[in-house]
Design a protein around this motif. Structure first.
Motif: not given
Length: 123
Positions: A32-33, A52-53, A99, A101, A106
């Protein structure tokens, strides 16, 4: 086993530049980050820059306008371009990936961390 490996640290003079790299391995899912943190002697670890993603970035105030964070290969290579370096940038720089969030933020409590790369800025 997830592994994050940093490289690119070194010693440069004030006003110089460095590019840090971080390669992640051992995972196929999307993080995710990802981000860069640093810890100077006698100080707590602090966030430097995160991405982030979705490609959104965030920087600590002290490095805004001087540092750039970027991510390639979708998910496993992270860079930190550092320009106009100052003595206060001296620290060990760590790469991290998470992963998790929560509420769009994050969360690094269960992140994967590298062992760090040292950056020394001399005047």
């Amino acid at each position: 086993q997830v592994e994050m490996v940093e490289s690119g640290g070194g010693s440069v003079q004030v006003g110089g530049s460095l590019r840090l790299s971080c390669v992640g391995s051992g995972y196929t899912y999307q993080m995710s980050c990802m981000g860069w943190f640093r810890q100077a002697p006698g100080k707590e670890r602090e966030m430097v820059a995160i991405i982030d993603q979705f490609g959104d970035t965030k920087f600590t105030e002290a490095v805004k306008g001087r540092f750039t964070i970027s991510q390639v290969n979708a998910n496993n290579t992270l860079y930190l371009e550092m320009n106009n370096l100052k003595p206060d940038d001296t620290a060990t720089y760590y790469c991290a990936a998470t992963r998790l969030r929560v509420g769009g933020l994050c969360k690094w409590s269960s992140a994967y961390w590298g062992l760090g790369t040292q950056v020394i800025i001399s005047s």
